[in-house]
Write a protein that holds these residues in place. Structure first.
Motif, PDB file in Angstrom:
ATOM      1  N   GLU A   1       0.830  -1.191   0.000  1.00 22.27           N
ATOM      2  CA  GLU A   1       0.000   0.000   0.000  1.00 22.27           C
ATOM      3  C   GLU A   1       0.868   1.245   0.000  1.00 22.27           C
ATOM      4  O   GLU A   1       1.920   1.288   0.653  1.00 22.27           O
ATOM      5  CB  GLU A   1      -0.909   0.018   1.227  1.00 22.27           C
ATOM      6  CG  GLU A   1      -1.963  -1.071   1.253  1.00 22.27           C
ATOM      7  CD  GLU A   1      -2.889  -0.940   2.437  1.00 22.27           C
ATOM      8  OE1 GLU A   1      -2.884   0.143   3.083  1.00 22.27           O
ATOM      9  OE2 GLU A   1      -3.614  -1.899   2.726  1.00 22.27           O
ATOM     10  N   ASP A   2       0.434   2.256  -0.720  1.00 20.00           N
ATOM     11  CA  ASP A   2       1.161   3.522  -0.730  1.00 20.00           C
ATOM     12  C   ASP A   2       1.199   4.117   0.673  1.00 20.00           C
ATOM     13  O   ASP A   2       0.235   4.029   1.435  1.00 20.00           O
ATOM     14  CB  ASP A   2       0.497   4.517  -1.678  1.00 20.00           C
ATOM     15  CG  ASP A   2       0.696   4.164  -3.140  1.00 20.00           C
ATOM     16  OD1 ASP A   2       1.440   3.196  -3.421  1.00 20.00           O
ATOM     17  OD2 ASP A   2       0.106   4.845  -3.995  1.00 20.00           O
TER      18      ASP A   2
ATOM     19  N   ARG B   1       8.668   1.008  -6.207  1.00 16.63           N
ATOM     20  CA  ARG B   1       7.519   0.534  -5.431  1.00 16.63           C
ATOM     21  C   ARG B   1       7.734   0.768  -3.942  1.00 16.63           C
ATOM     22  O   ARG B   1       6.806   1.152  -3.218  1.00 16.63           O
ATOM     23  CB  ARG B   1       7.272  -0.953  -5.688  1.00 16.63           C
ATOM     24  CG  ARG B   1       6.807  -1.268  -7.102  1.00 16.63           C
ATOM     25  CD  ARG B   1       6.529  -2.756  -7.264  1.00 16.63           C
ATOM     26  NE  ARG B   1       5.400  -3.147  -6.443  1.00 16.63           N
ATOM     27  CZ  ARG B   1       5.445  -4.082  -5.484  1.00 16.63           C
ATOM     28  NH1 ARG B   1       6.556  -4.733  -5.232  1.00 16.63           N
ATOM     29  NH2 ARG B   1       4.362  -4.383  -4.806  1.00 16.63           N
TER      30      ARG B   1
ATOM     31  N   ARG C   1       7.177   4.362  -3.051  1.00 15.53           N
ATOM     32  CA  ARG C   1       5.748   4.695  -2.967  1.00 15.53           C
ATOM     33  C   ARG C   1       5.130   4.165  -1.677  1.00 15.53           C
ATOM     34  O   ARG C   1       4.187   4.755  -1.136  1.00 15.53           O
ATOM     35  CB  ARG C   1       5.006   4.144  -4.181  1.00 15.53           C
ATOM     36  CG  ARG C   1       5.354   4.864  -5.484  1.00 15.53           C
ATOM     37  CD  ARG C   1       4.416   4.497  -6.611  1.00 15.53           C
ATOM     38  NE  ARG C   1       4.545   3.102  -7.001  1.00 15.53           N
ATOM     39  CZ  ARG C   1       5.429   2.649  -7.880  1.00 15.53           C
ATOM     40  NH1 ARG C   1       6.304   3.485  -8.423  1.00 15.53           N
ATOM     41  NH2 ARG C   1       5.468   1.368  -8.209  1.00 15.53           N
ATOM     42  N   ALA C   2       5.657   3.052  -1.170  1.00 12.70           N
ATOM     43  CA  ALA C   2       5.140   2.482   0.076  1.00 12.70           C
ATOM     44  C   ALA C   2       5.620   3.247   1.303  1.00 12.70           C
ATOM     45  O   ALA C   2       5.119   3.020   2.411  1.00 12.70           O
ATOM     46  CB  ALA C   2       5.551   1.018   0.187  1.00 12.70           C
TER      47      ALA C   2
ATOM     48  N   ARG D   1       5.979   6.510   3.613  1.00  7.54           N
ATOM     49  CA  ARG D   1       5.206   7.739   3.857  1.00  7.54           C
ATOM     50  C   ARG D   1       6.094   8.956   3.613  1.00  7.54           C
ATOM     51  O   ARG D   1       7.336   8.881   3.689  1.00  7.54           O
ATOM     52  CB  ARG D   1       4.660   7.759   5.282  1.00  7.54           C
ATOM     53  CG  ARG D   1       5.718   7.904   6.348  1.00  7.54           C
ATOM     54  CD  ARG D   1       5.118   8.263   7.693  1.00  7.54           C
ATOM     55  NE  ARG D   1       6.152   8.376   8.715  1.00  7.54           N
ATOM     56  CZ  ARG D   1       6.916   9.441   8.900  1.00  7.54           C
ATOM     57  NH1 ARG D   1       6.798  10.505   8.100  1.00  7.54           N
ATOM     58  NH2 ARG D   1       7.820   9.467   9.861  1.00  7.54           N
TER      59      ARG D   1
END
Length: 213
Positions: free
Chosen positions: A103-104, A130, A133-134, A136
């Motif tokens: 999840e982002d 990826r 993006r995960a 925060r």
């Protein structure tokens, strides 16, 4: 997935190495220093992803011991089993990070210690993207590799045949930046693993953060 033909090359190698990998690499001063840096940036109870978590030591053990919520991911069932026994305060999952849904903005920090080296350059670039993006906004990532301009080169790694791919130091830093990370510091060190067949090898640690925007 008990048959070696159904496992990734990395799983086959690290199933064979097991605890010997920890004995060879866990005392790396540069690795331990990067964990100290990470601990200094984490709020209490932070959520951390350890990619290629191995036996769980020193990374997951250090972070979980400091009270953080650690998820370790590794393709090797032997490593996952060892880690679960050695670091009961962390969670471990057998999975390929190239395929694991993420999840982002779901982690405060991500650790990637030498777990990209059996991936193609395209896969390494995709995985770091990826993982970024995960992470925060404001989160931290440590990326460690053997900096070398090599692609699918056969090597002997602690007695195991491995095909290695990597980037030179500048290109690896550029990869991190292209994923949206800010490289706060770079530490290049030479380390000799504690293993009979080991020779000194260069290690590169990138201390990164994810800025806004």
């Amino acid at each position: 997935m008990s048959d070696s033909e159904e496992r990734s090359p990395a799983a086959v190698v690290f199933d064979a190495l097991g605890a010997d990998y920890e004995k060879a690499f866990a005392a790396s001063p540069a690795h331990l220093a990067s964990l100290d840096w990470l601990l200094g940036r984490l709020a209490p109870g932070s959520r951390v992803l350890d990619v290629g978590s191995g036996t769980g030591r020193p990374t997951a053990a250090t972070l979980a011991g400091a009270g953080h919520d650690v998820l370790g991911v590794d393709v090797s069932p032997v490593m996952v089993s060892l880690a679960a026994r050695q670091v009961p305060d962390a969670r471990f999952r057998r999975a390929d990070i190239r395929e694991l849904p993420l999840e982002d903005a779901s982690f405060d920090a991500v650790c990637v210690y030498f777990s990209l080296l059996q991936m193609s350059r395209q896969e390494q670039t995709g995985v770091v993207g990826r993982l970024a993006r995960a992470l925060r906004t404001g989160g931290s990532m440590v990326l460690a590799t053997v900096p070398a301009d090599v692609e699918d080169v056969p090597i002997d790694f602690m007695g195991q045949p491995v095909r290695a791919t990597s980037f030179g130091a500048e290109d690896f830093a550029a990869l991190a930046r292209s994923a949206g990370l800010t490289v706060l510091a770079r530490h290049a060190r030479e380390f000799t693993p504690a293993h009979a067949s080991a020779a000194p090898e260069p290690h590169l640690f990138l201390y990164c953060s994810k800025a806004e925007g």
